[in-house]
Design an enzyme around this catalytic site. Structure first.
Site, PDB file in Angstrom:
ATOM      1  N   ASP A 141     -14.151  20.312 -21.709  1.00  0.00           N
ATOM      2  CA  ASP A 141     -12.831  19.398 -21.560  1.00  0.00           C
ATOM      3  C   ASP A 141     -13.188  18.282 -20.488  1.00  0.00           C
ATOM      4  OD1 ASP A 141      -9.859  19.183 -21.764  1.00  0.00           O
ATOM      5  OD2 ASP A 141     -10.097  19.439 -19.607  1.00  0.00           O
ATOM      6  N   GLU A 148     -15.699  16.729 -25.010  1.00  0.00           N
ATOM      7  CA  GLU A 148     -14.675  15.913 -24.946  1.00  0.00           C
ATOM      8  C   GLU A 148     -14.621  14.761 -24.191  1.00  0.00           C
ATOM      9  OE1 GLU A 148      -9.875  15.451 -24.189  1.00  0.00           O
ATOM     10  OE2 GLU A 148     -11.497  16.197 -22.727  1.00  0.00           O
TER      11      GLU A 148
HETATM   12  C1  BGC Z   1      -7.129  18.366 -22.974  1.00  0.00           C
HETATM   13  C2  BGC Z   1      -5.743  18.096 -22.587  1.00  0.00           C
HETATM   14  C3  BGC Z   1      -5.409  18.256 -21.243  1.00  0.00           C
HETATM   15  C4  BGC Z   1      -6.442  17.719 -20.209  1.00  0.00           C
HETATM   16  C5  BGC Z   1      -6.694  17.763 -19.075  1.00  0.00           C
HETATM   17  C6  BGC Z   1      -7.904  17.092 -22.265  1.00  0.00           C
HETATM   18  O1  BGC Z   1      -8.742  16.721 -22.468  1.00  0.00           O
HETATM   19  O2  BGC Z   1      -7.468  18.328 -24.166  1.00  0.00           O
HETATM   20  O3  BGC Z   1      -4.790  19.123 -23.400  1.00  0.00           O
HETATM   21  O4  BGC Z   1      -4.404  18.042 -20.755  1.00  0.00           O
HETATM   22  O5  BGC Z   1      -7.833  17.710 -20.987  1.00  0.00           O
HETATM   23  O6  BGC Z   1      -7.207  18.962 -18.839  1.00  0.00           O
END
Ligand code: BGC
Length: 557
Positions: free
Chosen positions: A214, A277
């Site tokens: 993340d 991500e």
């Molecule tokens: C996740 C989100 C989240 C954010 C903070 C993002 O990349 O996919 O759902 O709110 O990170 O953790």
């Protein structure tokens, strides 16, 4: 808080291991947003047991792996992306034993399992943050500006809106790039590195096959935390390097994790992966995350945000393939996830376009991620009443809604919260629980209700209603995934563009040609081969093929 397993023996591993060419290079990975997938206990919230019971459905769908969104102990200020204990399962979702059972069952079915890891921030209920002395070392605290420190230390804005700083009752400020309940960790502190490596080992020991990382572009902040100089910063995310996102320093962390993953996998004869991500301004900067000594995959959000228009799609595809090829990595395609407007709605409220976009994605070289419910053609739910909303961005009022008109280019999206297709940009509408069967809510989601209300007209969209109907979106996905497994020319490998009329894309893969008509009307062209699969009925007469508007066809050549 860590829970004990009753059977701590290592879980069986998924088949097909060893370094080899890499299972992940062309894997199709299905995102399970746990709270909305399947509920086993009737509390209206999806859980690990519910997910485990539905794994045969995913096997039958034909995916290779499952990515589970966070199910860790959390106050749920941001749907579980605010983790209070990285080694415990939140009681909402079950127990550690349930996680272990799920991983074992998946492996028995030949499915790999990827779990989320959230390293940019923790929950403010995490024991580190709860202890003021520890917190000062392991999070980003600064004195405020102004005569008595009453102003935030700099002008950074939270992705969810408002200042990215909150003041403690001790008078100092801490950084939170997301909600105030999600303080940013201080990655200059080696203890943070050590802890996350230990967390990874914990889940690897339980048998997981990788991690979705993340905010993989967020952990390192520019020295001195410089001001940006203007507002509306969420709109800059993914459009430029910011002092808090896509800093070059994050790559050293990814390199260390790659060493950990390779070392772990090599010792056990398996390949465990990391998927970033990461929101980066260009395909080239995104490719830095998948250099040979970094992560294995990085979601291609530029493809997700591409307009439904032949030239635009082609240039995004070319740029992505060139950038990843330059570092020897595959491209990781994605059209929907739990943070963006579902692609049926984003592409102009057109199921035809959504089906065509999916067939295009699955014909491209590389790996692809599917988001639960897209195989049912689910639209975004756009009429949720405010009282049921849970997206923290909604409560902070921070989303620049600025809806693009249906089918228009959505441009770069704020991290994790893309706005598009005439929607309000909040994220509950893509998280409505799945309809499995029956005519009425909760459509077999579980024995109770569902944490977000499901539309009254989803009876025809359930898994049960679509199963066996050759015209259904579910059967289109099943057939596409079956062909993808069977035809050696799909997945990883070469691709070249073929001549096509304006508004149409055509490209070849070994033994296969794919046409995409992005126009709203039929287009005729010399039949390139025998139709194998089409998102809409295609006709061939006297060697002339008529491609329906907004369609994609795979041809055997
Ligand atoms: C996740 C989100 C989240 C954010 C903070 C993002 O990349 O996919 O759902 O709110 O990170 O953790």
């Amino acid at each position: 808080m860590t829970q004990e397993l009753t059977s701590p023996s290592p879980a069986p591993q998924a088949p097909g291991t060893g370094r080899g060419p890499g299972w992940w290079r062309d894997a199709v990975i299905y995102q399970v947003y746990v709270r909305s997938f399947a509920d086993s206990d009737g509390d209206g919230i999806g859980d690990l047991r519910g997910a485990r019971e539905r794994l045969p459905y995913l096997k039958d769908l034909g995916v290779d792996a499952v990515w589970l969104t966070p199910f860790y102990a959390s106050p749920q200020a941001d749907g579980g992306y605010d983790v209070a204990d990285y080694r415990a399962v939140d009681p909402l979702f079950g127990t550690l034993q349930d996680a272990d059972d799920l991983i074992r069952t998946a492996h028995d079915l030949g499915l790999r399992v990827i779990v989320d890891i959230v390293p940019n921030h923790t929950s403010d209920r995490h024991p580190w943050f709860q202890d003021p002395a520890l917190a000062r070392q392991r999070y980003i605290f600064r004195p405020g500006k102004g005569e008595s420190g009453e102003l935030p230390p700099n002008d950074w804005e939270s992705v969810f809106g408002g200042p990215a700083w909150a003041r403690t009752d001790r008078g100092d400020w801490y950084l939170h790039l997301f909600a105030p309940e999600q303080p940013d960790l201080n990655w200059d502190n080696p203890e943070v590195h050590t802890e996350f490596e230990a967390i990874m080992r914990f889940w690897l020991d339980l048998g997981v096959d990788g991690f979705r990382i993340d905010v993989a572009h967020g952990m390192i902040k520019a020295p001195g935390l410089p001001d940006i100089g203007h507002g509306a910063q969420a709109q800059l995310i993914g459009a430029q390097v910011l002092p808090f996102f896509d800093q070059d320093g994050v790559h050293a962390i990814h390199r260390a994790w790659r060493r950990l993953l390779d070392g772990y996998g090599d010792a056990r004869g398996k390949q465990v992966i990391g998927v970033a991500e990461a929101w980066a301004p260009t395909a080239e900067r995104l490719a830095l995350y998948v250099r040979p000594d970094e992560l294995h995959q990085a979601f291609n959000f530029q493809f997700l945000n591409a307009p439904w228009q032949a030239d635009g799609l082609r240039s995004v595809i070319d740029a992505s393939l060139a950038a990843t090829a330059s570092v020897g990595a595959p491209t990781t395609w994605v059209l929907s996830n739990h943070d963006v407007v579902r692609h049926t709605t984003r592409l102009g409220g057109s199921l035809a376009r959504a089906r065509a976009a999916t067939l295009l994605m699955l014909a491209l070289p590389g790996s692809a991620y599917l988001y639960q419910g897209e195989e049912l053609g689910l639209p975004e739910v756009t009429d949720l009443p405010d009282e049921v909303r849970q997206d923290p961005a909604f409560f902070r009022g921070g989303r620049e809604t600025g809806p693009a008109g249906p089918g228009t280019d959505t441009e770069s999206a704020p991290d994790g919260v893309a706005t598009a297709g005439g929607q309000d940009g909040f994220r509950d509408g893509c998280r409505v629980p799945l309809p499995w069967s029956g005519e009425l809510p909760p459509y077999g989601f579980g024995p109770g209700g569902s944490w977000l209300p499901q539309p009254a007209d989803w009876g025809g969209l359930t898994v049960a209603a679509q199963t066996g109907d050759p015209a259904s979106t579910l059967e289109l996905y099943r057939t596409a995934l079956e062909l993808r497994r069977r035809l050696p020319g799909l997945g990883d490998g070469p691709m070249s563009w073929a001549p096509a009329p304006d508004g149409v894309l055509a490209f070849t893969r070994p033994g296969l040609l794919c046409t995409v008509n992005t126009l709203g009307h039929d287009v005729g062209l010399p039949a390139p081969g025998t139709p194998l699969l089409s998102s809409a009925p295609v006709t061939v007469d006297d060697a002339t093929a008529r491609l329906p508007g907004d369609s994609c066809t795979w041809w055997a050549i």
